[in-house]
Design a protein around this motif. Structure first.
Motif, mmCIF file in Angstrom:
data_model
loop_
_atom_site.group_PDB
_atom_site.id
_atom_site.type_symbol
_atom_site.label_atom_id
_atom_site.label_comp_id
_atom_site.label_asym_id
_atom_site.label_seq_id
_atom_site.Cartn_x
_atom_site.Cartn_y
_atom_site.Cartn_z
ATOM 1 N N LYS A 164 -1.413 -15.297 4.297
ATOM 2 C CA LYS A 164 -0.127 -14.874 4.885
ATOM 3 C C LYS A 164 0.084 -13.367 4.682
ATOM 4 N N VAL A 165 -0.271 -12.900 3.486
ATOM 5 C CA VAL A 165 -0.137 -11.468 3.171
ATOM 6 C C VAL A 165 -0.969 -10.643 4.158
ATOM 7 N N LEU A 166 -2.210 -11.078 4.370
ATOM 8 C CA LEU A 166 -3.114 -10.358 5.277
ATOM 9 C C LEU A 166 -2.545 -10.339 6.700
ATOM 10 N N GLN A 167 -2.063 -11.499 7.112
ATOM 11 C CA GLN A 167 -1.526 -11.635 8.465
ATOM 12 C C GLN A 167 -0.278 -10.766 8.663
ATOM 13 N N GLU A 168 0.643 -10.856 7.712
ATOM 14 C CA GLU A 168 1.895 -10.092 7.838
ATOM 15 C C GLU A 168 1.650 -8.594 7.770
ATOM 16 N N ALA A 169 0.747 -8.185 6.884
ATOM 17 C CA ALA A 169 0.436 -6.749 6.753
ATOM 18 C C ALA A 169 -0.105 -6.220 8.082
ATOM 19 N N ARG A 178 0.757 -2.628 -0.262
ATOM 20 C CA ARG A 178 2.235 -2.706 -0.326
ATOM 21 C C ARG A 178 2.709 -4.135 -0.078
ATOM 22 N N LYS A 179 2.074 -4.795 0.890
ATOM 23 C CA LYS A 179 2.434 -6.188 1.194
ATOM 24 C C LYS A 179 2.091 -7.076 -0.009
ATOM 25 N N GLU A 180 0.952 -6.799 -0.643
ATOM 26 C CA GLU A 180 0.565 -7.570 -1.836
ATOM 27 C C GLU A 180 1.631 -7.416 -2.928
ATOM 28 N N GLN A 181 2.075 -6.162 -3.127
ATOM 29 C CA GLN A 181 3.087 -5.913 -4.167
ATOM 30 C C GLN A 181 4.364 -6.683 -3.862
ATOM 31 N N GLU A 182 4.736 -6.688 -2.579
ATOM 32 C CA GLU A 182 5.964 -7.355 -2.161
ATOM 33 C C GLU A 182 5.876 -8.877 -2.397
ATOM 34 N N VAL A 183 4.762 -9.472 -2.012
ATOM 35 C CA VAL A 183 4.656 -10.936 -2.081
ATOM 36 C C VAL A 183 4.087 -11.422 -3.411
ATOM 37 N N LEU A 184 3.027 -10.757 -3.877
ATOM 38 C CA LEU A 184 2.335 -11.260 -5.078
ATOM 39 C C LEU A 184 2.712 -10.501 -6.355
ATOM 40 N N LYS A 185 3.579 -9.509 -6.212
ATOM 41 C CA LYS A 185 4.094 -8.718 -7.340
ATOM 42 C C LYS A 185 3.039 -7.857 -8.038
ATOM 43 N N THR A 186 1.888 -7.723 -7.427
ATOM 44 C CA THR A 186 0.872 -6.795 -7.921
ATOM 45 C C THR A 186 -0.042 -6.486 -6.730
ATOM 46 N N ASP A 187 -0.997 -5.575 -6.915
ATOM 47 C CA ASP A 187 -1.897 -5.308 -5.785
ATOM 48 C C ASP A 187 -3.356 -5.401 -6.218
ATOM 49 N N SER A 244 -11.704 -4.356 5.578
ATOM 50 C CA SER A 244 -11.262 -4.710 4.227
ATOM 51 C C SER A 244 -9.997 -5.549 4.250
ATOM 52 N N GLY A 245 -9.570 -5.940 5.445
ATOM 53 C CA GLY A 245 -8.336 -6.709 5.558
ATOM 54 C C GLY A 245 -7.121 -5.810 5.737
ATOM 55 N N ASN A 246 -7.314 -4.504 5.546
ATOM 56 C CA ASN A 246 -6.208 -3.561 5.694
ATOM 57 C C ASN A 246 -6.294 -2.896 7.063
ATOM 58 N N THR A 247 -5.173 -2.831 7.752
ATOM 59 C CA THR A 247 -5.233 -2.186 9.070
ATOM 60 C C THR A 247 -4.352 -0.938 9.133
ATOM 61 N N ALA A 248 -3.639 -0.662 8.041
ATOM 62 C CA ALA A 248 -2.755 0.516 8.042
ATOM 63 C C ALA A 248 -3.139 1.444 6.888
ATOM 64 N N VAL A 249 -3.928 2.446 7.205
ATOM 65 C CA VAL A 249 -4.332 3.382 6.130
ATOM 66 C C VAL A 249 -3.371 4.565 6.082
ATOM 67 N N LEU A 250 -3.130 5.030 4.871
ATOM 68 C CA LEU A 250 -2.180 6.122 4.700
ATOM 69 C C LEU A 250 -2.851 7.476 4.929
ATOM 70 N N ASP A 251 -2.041 8.444 5.215
ATOM 71 C CA ASP A 251 -2.500 9.808 5.463
ATOM 72 C C ASP A 251 -3.201 10.390 4.222
#
Ligand SMILES: [Fe+2]
Ligand SMILES: [Fe+2]
Length: 288
Positions: A164-169, A178-187, A244-251
């Motif tokens: 779910k975390v992967l999908q929502e992110a 960030r999504k991991e921190q929000e849902v799983l309280k750690t990353d 890597s499952g991440n689709t939003a990389v930061l600047d």
């Protein structure tokens, strides 16, 4: 499946938890490598006792990835030709890759994609180190190779939540950590830091891994390493090599500035990485 209320860090810290194990050979190799008194001869002698590991290291040393002209037929020779630290990285990398060959993970994460991302990051980290003239940074290949393994721990212990975390992110274009921190309280970066501690990895591997999504908090001692991993990760995402499952990389403007790299430097590094893609794919086949 673990309950949502259970803290993942507690799970990892709990000695009773059955975590993927690092082979005894790999942890001894790491210990030997971090001891200044260890000679190339000692390391070769130790690895050579493990026939399966020896065969894999030799196959990788002879792959196009290293592009050697002469055949490497012993660990002694591999250490001379590809180097002490590369042999260490291969031994530990092979062990970690095989520790995570578990049923169920594939339903959540595409392991082939993740390992290609990891190999790309390791290759990119090496190229970046060369560009900024870091020669004493031998562990960077291994740090970059293993930086995202925390995601596998999530996939193992929280498969449904993590899916779910992967999908929502992805849907919201939120950086995965960030999504991991929000849902799983750690990353996954913190998780890999703990996992490496549990595996008795040296600080120069566990610390940059732990802070790879929180670079400004990384202790000064490992600031360069963490910035290199950050940039390597960004480049592999942008080049779409592995996933890597991440689709939003930061600047990474700040990272470039801190590493004193120009856009021209980055373009050269990108060219090097792209040229190595077929070699990375061969490396993945042999490593997995
Ligand atoms: Fe990451
Ligand atoms: Fe990554």
């Amino acid at each position: 499946m673990a309950s949502k209320n259970v803290n993942i860090i507690d799970i990892i810290r709990d000695r009773k938890t059955k975590l993927p194990t690092l082979s005894v050979v790999a942890s001894n190799v790491l210990q030997l490598a971090s001891n200044d008194k260890t000679s190339a001869y000692d390391l070769a002698e130790f690895i050579s006792k493990d026939q399966a590991l020896t065969n894999k290291i030799l196959r990788l040393s002879n792959s196009a990835y290293y592009g050697l002209v002469k055949k490497v037929d012993s660990i002694h020779r591999a250490i001379t030709v590809i180097g002490f630290h590369d042999v260490t990285s291969l031994a530990v990398g092979i062990s970690v890759f095989s520790s995570f060959k578990m049923k169920g993970i594939a339903k959540v994460l595409d392991m082939k994609d993740l390992w290609l991302h990891s190999i790309c990051c390791a290759t990119a980290a090496r190229e970046i180190s060369k560009k900024i003239n870091i020669t004493e940074n031998e562990q960077i290949f291994l740090t970059a190779l293993l930086h995202d393994t925390g995601k596998i721990i999530f996939a193992l212990y929280f498969p449904e939540e993590y899916q779910k975390v992967l999908q929502e992110a992805a849907e919201l274009q939120t950086p995965l950590f960030r999504k991991e921190q929000e849902v799983l309280k750690t990353d996954h970066a913190k998780v890999v830091g703990h996992l490496m501690e549990r595996w008795n990895f040296p600080d120069n591997l566990s610390t940059p891994s732990r802070y790879h999504h929180d670079t400004s908090r990384c202790p000064l001692e490992y600031q360069k390493e963490v910035l290199i991993v950050d940039l390597a990760n960004f480049l592999c995402h942008k080049l779409d090599i592995g996933r890597s499952g991440n689709t939003a990389v930061l600047d990474i403007t700040k990272t470039l500035k801190m590493l004193s790299l120009t856009i021209e430097d980055v373009m050269k590094i990108v060219k090097e990485i792209k040229a190595q893609l077929p070699k990375m794919k061969e490396f993945l086949q042999l490593m997995a």
